[in-house]
Design a protein around this motif. Structure first.
Motif, PDB file in Angstrom:
ATOM      1  N   GLY A  73       0.823  -1.214   0.000  1.00 23.83           N
ATOM      2  CA  GLY A  73       0.000   0.000   0.000  1.00 23.83           C
ATOM      3  C   GLY A  73       0.852   1.256   0.000  1.00 23.83           C
ATOM      4  N   GLY A  74       1.939   1.241   0.769  1.00 21.53           N
ATOM      5  CA  GLY A  74       2.848   2.392   0.781  1.00 21.53           C
ATOM      6  C   GLY A  74       3.517   2.597  -0.564  1.00 21.53           C
ATOM      7  N   ILE A  75       3.891   1.499  -1.225  1.00 19.64           N
ATOM      8  CA  ILE A  75       4.496   1.598  -2.559  1.00 19.64           C
ATOM      9  C   ILE A  75       3.503   2.195  -3.543  1.00 19.64           C
ATOM     10  CG2 ILE A  75       5.359   0.243  -4.501  1.00 19.64           C
ATOM     11  CD1 ILE A  75       6.540  -1.704  -2.469  1.00 19.64           C
ATOM     12  N   ALA A  76       2.272   1.682  -3.522  1.00 17.64           N
ATOM     13  CA  ALA A  76       1.261   2.158  -4.468  1.00 17.64           C
ATOM     14  C   ALA A  76       0.917   3.625  -4.222  1.00 17.64           C
ATOM     15  CB  ALA A  76       0.010   1.289  -4.373  1.00 17.64           C
ATOM     16  N   LEU A  77       0.710   4.008  -2.956  1.00 19.52           N
ATOM     17  CA  LEU A  77       0.337   5.394  -2.641  1.00 19.52           C
ATOM     18  C   LEU A  77       1.451   6.371  -3.000  1.00 19.52           C
ATOM     19  CD1 LEU A  77      -1.464   4.954   0.798  1.00 19.52           C
ATOM     20  CD2 LEU A  77      -2.511   5.619  -1.368  1.00 19.52           C
ATOM     21  N   SER A  78       2.682   6.025  -2.627  1.00 22.55           N
ATOM     22  CA  SER A  78       3.785   6.940  -2.925  1.00 22.55           C
ATOM     23  C   SER A  78       4.058   6.998  -4.421  1.00 22.55           C
ATOM     24  CB  SER A  78       5.047   6.512  -2.170  1.00 22.55           C
ATOM     25  OG  SER A  78       5.412   5.185  -2.502  1.00 22.55           O
ATOM     26  N   GLY A  79       3.946   5.863  -5.119  1.00 22.08           N
ATOM     27  CA  GLY A  79       4.140   5.868  -6.566  1.00 22.08           C
ATOM     28  C   GLY A  79       3.082   6.684  -7.275  1.00 22.08           C
ATOM     29  N   LEU A  80       1.826   6.548  -6.821  1.00 23.74           N
ATOM     30  CA  LEU A  80       0.739   7.338  -7.411  1.00 23.74           C
ATOM     31  C   LEU A  80       0.924   8.815  -7.121  1.00 23.74           C
ATOM     32  CD1 LEU A  80      -1.969   7.267  -8.925  1.00 23.74           C
ATOM     33  CD2 LEU A  80      -3.102   6.970  -6.702  1.00 23.74           C
ATOM     34  N   LEU A  81       1.380   9.131  -5.917  1.00 20.68           N
ATOM     35  CA  LEU A  81       1.628  10.521  -5.538  1.00 20.68           C
ATOM     36  C   LEU A  81       2.664  11.161  -6.447  1.00 20.68           C
ATOM     37  CD1 LEU A  81       0.885  12.597  -3.282  1.00 20.68           C
ATOM     38  CD2 LEU A  81       2.905  11.784  -2.053  1.00 20.68           C
ATOM     39  N   VAL A  82       3.757  10.469  -6.683  1.00 23.93           N
ATOM     40  CA  VAL A  82       4.808  11.004  -7.549  1.00 23.93           C
ATOM     41  C   VAL A  82       4.328  11.074  -8.991  1.00 23.93           C
ATOM     42  CG1 VAL A  82       7.144  10.606  -8.426  1.00 23.93           C
ATOM     43  CG2 VAL A  82       6.630  10.181  -6.011  1.00 23.93           C
ATOM     44  N   LEU A 121       2.205  14.194  -9.264  1.00 24.86           N
ATOM     45  CA  LEU A 121       2.966  15.439  -9.105  1.00 24.86           C
ATOM     46  C   LEU A 121       3.964  15.670 -10.228  1.00 24.86           C
ATOM     47  CD1 LEU A 121       3.750  15.394  -5.266  1.00 24.86           C
ATOM     48  CD2 LEU A 121       2.119  16.865  -6.462  1.00 24.86           C
ATOM     49  N   ARG A 122       4.364  14.624 -10.914  1.00 20.86           N
ATOM     50  CA  ARG A 122       5.454  14.721 -11.884  1.00 20.86           C
ATOM     51  C   ARG A 122       5.239  15.783 -12.957  1.00 20.86           C
ATOM     52  NH1 ARG A 122       8.556   9.420 -14.304  1.00 20.86           N
ATOM     53  NH2 ARG A 122      10.257  10.536 -15.387  1.00 20.86           N
ATOM     54  N   PRO A 123       4.034  15.928 -13.525  1.00 20.58           N
ATOM     55  CA  PRO A 123       3.880  16.955 -14.569  1.00 20.58           C
ATOM     56  C   PRO A 123       3.860  18.382 -14.033  1.00 20.58           C
ATOM     57  CG  PRO A 123       2.218  15.220 -14.762  1.00 20.58           C
ATOM     58  CD  PRO A 123       2.834  15.090 -13.410  1.00 20.58           C
ATOM     59  N   ALA A 137       5.764  15.843  -0.195  1.00 21.12           N
ATOM     60  CA  ALA A 137       4.472  15.160  -0.226  1.00 21.12           C
ATOM     61  C   ALA A 137       4.585  13.752   0.361  1.00 21.12           C
ATOM     62  CB  ALA A 137       3.938  15.103  -1.658  1.00 21.12           C
ATOM     63  N   SER A 138       5.666  13.072   0.048  1.00 17.65           N
ATOM     64  CA  SER A 138       5.854  11.726   0.600  1.00 17.65           C
ATOM     65  C   SER A 138       6.052  11.785   2.115  1.00 17.65           C
ATOM     66  CB  SER A 138       7.034  11.038  -0.070  1.00 17.65           C
ATOM     67  OG  SER A 138       8.261  11.705   0.230  1.00 17.65           O
ATOM     68  N   ALA A 139       6.716  12.836   2.610  1.00 18.39           N
ATOM     69  CA  ALA A 139       6.883  12.989   4.058  1.00 18.39           C
ATOM     70  C   ALA A 139       5.536  13.205   4.737  1.00 18.39           C
ATOM     71  CB  ALA A 139       7.828  14.157   4.358  1.00 18.39           C
ATOM     72  N   ALA A 140       4.673  14.021   4.102  1.00 15.50           N
ATOM     73  CA  ALA A 140       3.336  14.247   4.664  1.00 15.50           C
ATOM     74  C   ALA A 140       2.536  12.944   4.696  1.00 15.50           C
ATOM     75  CB  ALA A 140       2.601  15.304   3.841  1.00 15.50           C
ATOM     76  N   LEU A 141       2.625  12.159   3.627  1.00 18.01           N
ATOM     77  CA  LEU A 141       1.932  10.870   3.592  1.00 18.01           C
ATOM     78  C   LEU A 141       2.463   9.938   4.671  1.00 18.01           C
ATOM     79  CD1 LEU A 141       0.014   8.839   2.241  1.00 18.01           C
ATOM     80  CD2 LEU A 141       1.835   8.335   0.598  1.00 18.01           C
ATOM     81  N   ALA A 142       3.779   9.886   4.834  1.00 17.62           N
ATOM     82  CA  ALA A 142       4.371   9.035   5.866  1.00 17.62           C
ATOM     83  C   ALA A 142       3.950   9.478   7.262  1.00 17.62           C
ATOM     84  CB  ALA A 142       5.896   9.048   5.746  1.00 17.62           C
ATOM     85  N   ALA A 143       3.815  10.788   7.476  1.00 19.15           N
ATOM     86  CA  ALA A 143       3.398  11.293   8.784  1.00 19.15           C
ATOM     87  C   ALA A 143       1.987  10.822   9.126  1.00 19.15           C
ATOM     88  CB  ALA A 143       3.476  12.820   8.801  1.00 19.15           C
ATOM     89  N   VAL A 144       1.098  10.870   8.147  1.00 22.15           N
ATOM     90  CA  VAL A 144      -0.273  10.410   8.377  1.00 22.15           C
ATOM     91  C   VAL A 144      -0.281   8.930   8.742  1.00 22.15           C
ATOM     92  CG1 VAL A 144      -2.508  10.011   7.269  1.00 22.15           C
ATOM     93  CG2 VAL A 144      -1.300  12.163   6.890  1.00 22.15           C
ATOM     94  N   LEU A 145       0.502   8.138   8.033  1.00 21.12           N
ATOM     95  CA  LEU A 145       0.554   6.695   8.310  1.00 21.12           C
ATOM     96  C   LEU A 145       1.242   6.405   9.637  1.00 21.12           C
ATOM     97  CD1 LEU A 145       1.468   5.505   4.700  1.00 21.12           C
ATOM     98  CD2 LEU A 145      -0.744   5.319   5.841  1.00 21.12           C
ATOM     99  N   ALA A 146       2.212   7.247  10.022  1.00 13.14           N
ATOM    100  CA  ALA A 146       2.868   7.065  11.321  1.00 13.14           C
ATOM    101  C   ALA A 146       1.884   7.294  12.462  1.00 13.14           C
ATOM    102  CB  ALA A 146       4.064   8.013  11.442  1.00 13.14           C
ATOM    103  N   VAL A 147       1.014   8.299  12.309  1.00 14.42           N
ATOM    104  CA  VAL A 147      -0.005   8.550  13.333  1.00 14.42           C
ATOM    105  C   VAL A 147      -0.946   7.351  13.439  1.00 14.42           C
ATOM    106  CG1 VAL A 147      -1.999   9.990  13.911  1.00 14.42           C
ATOM    107  CG2 VAL A 147       0.116  11.051  13.114  1.00 14.42           C
ATOM    108  N   ALA A 148      -1.310   6.780  12.292  1.00 13.70           N
ATOM    109  CA  ALA A 148      -2.223   5.638  12.299  1.00 13.70           C
ATOM    110  C   ALA A 148      -1.608   4.407  12.955  1.00 13.70           C
ATOM    111  CB  ALA A 148      -2.639   5.302  10.863  1.00 13.70           C
ATOM    112  N   SER A 149      -0.292   4.286  12.892  1.00 12.79           N
ATOM    113  CA  SER A 149       0.381   3.109  13.463  1.00 12.79           C
ATOM    114  C   SER A 149       1.028   3.397  14.811  1.00 12.79           C
ATOM    115  CB  SER A 149       1.450   2.607  12.484  1.00 12.79           C
ATOM    116  OG  SER A 149       2.392   3.624  12.197  1.00 12.79           O
ATOM    117  N   TRP A 150       0.730   4.530  15.393  1.00 16.81           N
ATOM    118  CA  TRP A 150       1.407   4.987  16.602  1.00 16.81           C
ATOM    119  C   TRP A 150       1.202   4.038  17.786  1.00 16.81           C
ATOM    120  CZ3 TRP A 150       5.117   8.378  16.915  1.00 16.81           C
ATOM    121  CH2 TRP A 150       5.470   8.949  18.132  1.00 16.81           C
TER     122      TRP A 150
END
Length: 409
Positions: free
Chosen positions: A123-132, A135-137, A147-160
């Motif tokens: 899921g992390g691979i898919a979300l970060s790949g889709l995010l990039v 954003l790429r264009p 953006a990837s740091a923000a996504l990781a922060a949200v997931l870190a809170v969920a797994s806290w």
């Protein structure tokens, strides 16, 4: 962990274009992450108490997220190297702590539950790949890292609030002493304990099976990381455009349910059989882009690779736990990470001729890992008999639930 460790793959082309990162420096940053992953795994071996530390888990979540946010703050390659090294260390710690917690706390639950947890990496691979990809264009490499740091922060809170593996409350020596004292005055119980001790000599020695498992999983680390590093580049080399990035997203999506599906298959087939099958399927998936060009081959390759690489980890680590080999999770993770360090070094001389030869070599290594898994199948102890010196346990009545029986124990 899926975001923090694997987002580098889709961001790398942006850093080549916008940050002036050379191909050699990019490979060095990838190697730094693999070395860090090995160091984190070694911590799990040398300091097993840390695997039960909630504080270390939370610190690792925060630090891993911080390394992503710090990447766009500099153009210094040495700092990038240190950040990716630290990301590798914290990724391994999170992985070992989470897996140890899953395998200890969900032992009596259906096997697909820890399988879905492993799918979080996909899921992390898919979300970060889709995010990039989105954003790429419109954005540069800095925005992709933020953006990837923000996504990781949200997931870190969920797994806290994930609870690490529980600390043992009673040592085996204390349990043995209590059992001997409880049975000392009963001759027939003493006879039973003596017979059990004699039977324990026939318990299977698991070293030879664990050796085959360790070899297979280490070789998988070599082949998997070659594909994981160069699969997108190989696809883009033969099919320029967004196909490579899209294939990486597809890898993550295929990985999400893969561990749970492999766990369900475990109801009918043994783990060594499934490990062998997964490695053969993965080898086919890795070889496809090198042997056949075009979008169909790329997409099928992405699905086969994504559907197996996390499944192989699930099967290998669960097999190690089944064998009850001491510190099996940390040892297997260490071997896997050594393989990841060796992979790019082995194929580096082949990259001057493109990525096809590298993928063929990766597929060949995975096939050798499958051979080791085939050796693992020979005489594998599917039903482990564990003998402990404890007082007799009352057997539950036919109408008594497992929970009620557990409360009596």
């Amino acid at each position: 962990m899926g975001v923090g460790r694997f987002v580098y793959t889709p961001i790398l082309p942006l850093m080549h274009a916008g940050a002036g990162l050379s191909a050699g420096a990019g490979a060095n940053l990838a190697t730094a992450n693999y070395i860090g992953y090995l160091l984190g795994a070694l911590v799990g071996i040398l300091a097993p108490a840390l695997v039960r530390s909630r504080a270390l888990l939370r610190i690792s979540l925060v630090v891993l997220t911080g390394t992503l946010a710090a990447m766009p703050a500099t153009h210094d390659t040495a700092v990038w190297f240190a950040l990716r090294l630290l990301a590798g260390v914290t990724s391994a710690l999170i992985f070992v702590i989470a897996v140890s917690s899953l395998l200890s706390r969900l032992r009596e639950y259906p096997a697909h539950l820890p399988g879905w947890a492993f799918g979080g990496v996909g899921g992390g691979i898919a979300l970060s790949g889709l995010l990039v990809l989105v954003l790429r264009p419109v954005a540069d490499w800095r925005a992709a890292w933020w953006a990837s740091a923000a996504l990781a922060a949200v997931l870190a809170v969920a797994s806290w609030n994930l609870r690490p593996e529980a600390r043992p409350t009673t040592t085996q020596a204390t349990q043995a002493t209590q059992a001997i004292q409880a049975n000392a005055d009963h001759a027939h119980e003493a006879t039973t304990v003596t017979a059990a001790a004699a039977d324990s000599s026939h318990a299977p020695r698991t070293h030879r099976w664990f050796t085959a498992l360790f070899a297979s999983y280490t070789l998988e680390g070599v082949g998997y990381i070659i594909a994981g590093t160069f699969l997108v580049a190989a696809i883009e080399q033969s099919s320029p455009g967004p196909l490579g990035g899209g294939a990486w997203v597809l890898v993550g999506l295929a990985a999400v349910p893969s561990s749970a599906l492999w766990a369900r298959l475990g109801r009918r087939w043994s783990r060594p059989d499934l490990l062998l099958a997964a490695l053969v399927v993965q080898a086919v998936g890795i070889a496809l882009p090198a042997l056949m060009g075009g979008a169909p081959a790329a997409l099928v390759s992405a699905v086969l690779f994504g559907a197996t690489f996390i499944g192989v980890s699930t099967l290998a680590l669960a097999t190690g736990a089944h064998l009850e080999f001491p510190r099996s999770v940390a040892l297997l993770t260490a071997g896997y990470s050594v393989g990841q360090i060796l992979g790019p070094l082995v194929v580096a001389p082949l990259l001057h001729h493109g990525y096809q030869r590298a993928l063929v070599l990766a597929a060949s290594v995975v096939l050798v890992a499958a051979v080791a898994a085939a050796v693992l199948r020979i005489g594998f102890p599917h039903h482990m008999v564990v003998v402990r010196a404890t007082a007799p346990v009352r057997q539950p009545a036919p109408t008594e639930s497992a929970a009620d029986a557990g409360s009596h124990r």
